[in-house]
Design a protein around this motif. Sequence first.
Motif, PDB file in Angstrom:
ATOM      1  N   MET A  76      31.139  40.226  30.112  1.00 49.06           N
ATOM      2  CA  MET A  76      32.539  40.395  30.442  1.00 49.06           C
ATOM      3  C   MET A  76      33.242  39.047  30.375  1.00 49.06           C
ATOM      4  SD  MET A  76      34.148  42.051  33.801  1.00 49.06           S
ATOM      5  CE  MET A  76      35.852  42.394  33.827  1.00 49.06           C
ATOM      6  N   ILE A  77      34.421  39.047  29.831  1.00 42.30           N
ATOM      7  CA  ILE A  77      35.203  37.829  29.700  1.00 42.30           C
ATOM      8  C   ILE A  77      36.336  37.862  30.718  1.00 42.30           C
ATOM      9  CG2 ILE A  77      36.695  36.519  28.167  1.00 42.30           C
ATOM     10  CD1 ILE A  77      35.028  37.522  25.860  1.00 42.30           C
ATOM     11  N   ASP A  78      36.422  36.793  31.511  1.00 41.74           N
ATOM     12  CA  ASP A  78      37.492  36.659  32.493  1.00 41.74           C
ATOM     13  C   ASP A  78      38.580  35.745  31.939  1.00 41.74           C
ATOM     14  OD1 ASP A  78      36.256  38.235  34.461  1.00 41.74           O
ATOM     15  OD2 ASP A  78      35.061  36.541  35.156  1.00 41.74           O
ATOM     16  N   SER A  79      39.689  35.701  32.629  1.00 42.59           N
ATOM     17  CA  SER A  79      40.795  34.812  32.244  1.00 42.59           C
ATOM     18  C   SER A  79      40.748  33.549  33.081  1.00 42.59           C
ATOM     19  CB  SER A  79      42.133  35.498  32.492  1.00 42.59           C
ATOM     20  OG  SER A  79      42.267  36.620  31.679  1.00 42.59           O
ATOM     21  N   CYS A  80      41.197  32.441  32.513  1.00 43.61           N
ATOM     22  CA  CYS A  80      41.394  31.210  33.268  1.00 43.61           C
ATOM     23  C   CYS A  80      42.734  31.343  33.968  1.00 43.61           C
ATOM     24  CB  CYS A  80      41.438  30.005  32.331  1.00 43.61           C
ATOM     25  SG  CYS A  80      39.883  29.578  31.587  1.00 43.61           S
ATOM     26  N   ARG A  81      42.710  31.290  35.270  1.00 44.91           N
ATOM     27  CA  ARG A  81      43.957  31.465  36.014  1.00 44.91           C
ATOM     28  C   ARG A  81      44.174  30.416  37.094  1.00 44.91           C
ATOM     29  NH1 ARG A  81      43.571  37.912  36.500  1.00 44.91           N
ATOM     30  NH2 ARG A  81      44.332  38.347  34.423  1.00 44.91           N
ATOM     31  N   SER A  82      43.097  29.913  37.644  1.00 45.65           N
ATOM     32  CA  SER A  82      43.237  29.030  38.798  1.00 45.65           C
ATOM     33  C   SER A  82      43.467  27.578  38.381  1.00 45.65           C
ATOM     34  CB  SER A  82      41.988  29.108  39.681  1.00 45.65           C
ATOM     35  OG  SER A  82      40.898  28.501  39.028  1.00 45.65           O
ATOM     36  N   ARG A  83      43.917  26.808  39.321  1.00 45.55           N
ATOM     37  CA  ARG A  83      44.122  25.378  39.102  1.00 45.55           C
ATOM     38  C   ARG A  83      42.788  24.710  38.761  1.00 45.55           C
ATOM     39  NH1 ARG A  83      47.891  21.450  42.358  1.00 45.55           N
ATOM     40  NH2 ARG A  83      49.126  23.331  42.243  1.00 45.55           N
ATOM     41  N   ALA A  84      41.711  25.159  39.394  1.00 45.47           N
ATOM     42  CA  ALA A  84      40.391  24.593  39.124  1.00 45.47           C
ATOM     43  C   ALA A  84      39.950  24.855  37.678  1.00 45.47           C
ATOM     44  CB  ALA A  84      39.363  25.165  40.099  1.00 45.47           C
ATOM     45  N   ASP A  85      40.285  26.027  37.160  1.00 49.61           N
ATOM     46  CA  ASP A  85      39.944  26.340  35.768  1.00 49.61           C
ATOM     47  C   ASP A  85      40.601  25.346  34.816  1.00 49.61           C
ATOM     48  OD1 ASP A  85      38.348  28.576  36.328  1.00 49.61           O
ATOM     49  OD2 ASP A  85      40.048  29.962  36.210  1.00 49.61           O
ATOM     50  N   PHE A  86      41.883  25.100  35.010  1.00 53.93           N
ATOM     51  CA  PHE A  86      42.596  24.211  34.094  1.00 53.93           C
ATOM     52  C   PHE A  86      42.245  22.744  34.333  1.00 53.93           C
ATOM     53  CE2 PHE A  86      44.915  28.157  33.770  1.00 53.93           C
ATOM     54  CZ  PHE A  86      44.983  28.286  32.392  1.00 53.93           C
ATOM     55  N   ALA A  87      41.863  22.393  35.559  1.00 49.91           N
ATOM     56  CA  ALA A  87      41.379  21.038  35.819  1.00 49.91           C
ATOM     57  C   ALA A  87      40.063  20.810  35.077  1.00 49.91           C
ATOM     58  CB  ALA A  87      41.193  20.814  37.314  1.00 49.91           C
ATOM     59  N   ALA A  88      39.203  21.804  35.064  1.00 52.78           N
ATOM     60  CA  ALA A  88      37.929  21.699  34.331  1.00 52.78           C
ATOM     61  C   ALA A  88      38.190  21.581  32.828  1.00 52.78           C
ATOM     62  CB  ALA A  88      37.050  22.904  34.629  1.00 52.78           C
ATOM     63  N   LEU A  89      39.168  22.309  32.326  1.00 46.22           N
ATOM     64  CA  LEU A  89      39.494  22.232  30.901  1.00 46.22           C
ATOM     65  C   LEU A  89      40.005  20.847  30.511  1.00 46.22           C
ATOM     66  CD1 LEU A  89      41.050  25.742  30.345  1.00 46.22           C
ATOM     67  CD2 LEU A  89      39.090  24.782  29.104  1.00 46.22           C
ATOM     68  N   ARG A  90      40.686  20.162  31.419  1.00 44.84           N
ATOM     69  CA  ARG A  90      41.155  18.803  31.123  1.00 44.84           C
ATOM     70  C   ARG A  90      39.977  17.862  30.894  1.00 44.84           C
ATOM     71  NH1 ARG A  90      45.279  20.122  34.594  1.00 44.84           N
ATOM     72  NH2 ARG A  90      44.285  19.272  36.447  1.00 44.84           N
ATOM     73  N   ARG A  91      38.844  18.161  31.516  1.00 47.01           N
ATOM     74  CA  ARG A  91      37.643  17.337  31.350  1.00 47.01           C
ATOM     75  C   ARG A  91      36.756  17.830  30.203  1.00 47.01           C
ATOM     76  NH1 ARG A  91      38.043  18.191  36.879  1.00 47.01           N
ATOM     77  NH2 ARG A  91      36.426  19.773  36.798  1.00 47.01           N
ATOM     78  N   GLY A  92      37.157  18.926  29.565  1.00 49.18           N
ATOM     79  CA  GLY A  92      36.350  19.523  28.505  1.00 49.18           C
ATOM     80  C   GLY A  92      36.475  18.779  27.185  1.00 49.18           C
ATOM     81  N   ARG A  93      35.729  19.256  26.202  1.00 49.14           N
ATOM     82  CA  ARG A  93      35.744  18.678  24.858  1.00 49.14           C
ATOM     83  C   ARG A  93      36.638  19.507  23.950  1.00 49.14           C
ATOM     84  NH1 ARG A  93      29.969  18.813  22.951  1.00 49.14           N
ATOM     85  NH2 ARG A  93      30.923  18.076  21.031  1.00 49.14           N
TER      86      ARG A  93
END
Length: 115
Positions: free
Chosen positions: A1-18
């Motif tokens: 199952m695929i969830d959506s990125c919605r929380s502030r923590a999700d987007f903070a993690a994406l800022r550290r992603g590649r």
Amino acid sequence: MIDSCRSRADFAALRRGRRFDSELLWMTFAADRGLRGPRVAFALSRHRGTAVQRNRVRRRLRAVFREFAIDLAPGRYLVGVRAAASAVTYQRARAELMRLLLAAEALSDRGNKRP
């Protein structure tokens, strides 16, 4: 199952992603073994087409993610479009997204054996 990125923590993690780029798409991936599965968000600006065109692209990209859902590494994915939304056909989106997922090592070997 695929969830959506919605929380502030999700987007903070994406800022550290590649970030990974292709001719048509770009993707940021932040691996996270603590998640149950993948979490996906899409970034499509108004410059990429009308609302109808952007929604059509979003649906196509979601369908590709669903196709690979079992083979995706747990983590957060942010996908955007470089070209006009009308240029994103399902086949091209699938091919380029697969290339990005393989580059990110986010797709298991089973996933890249699909036609």
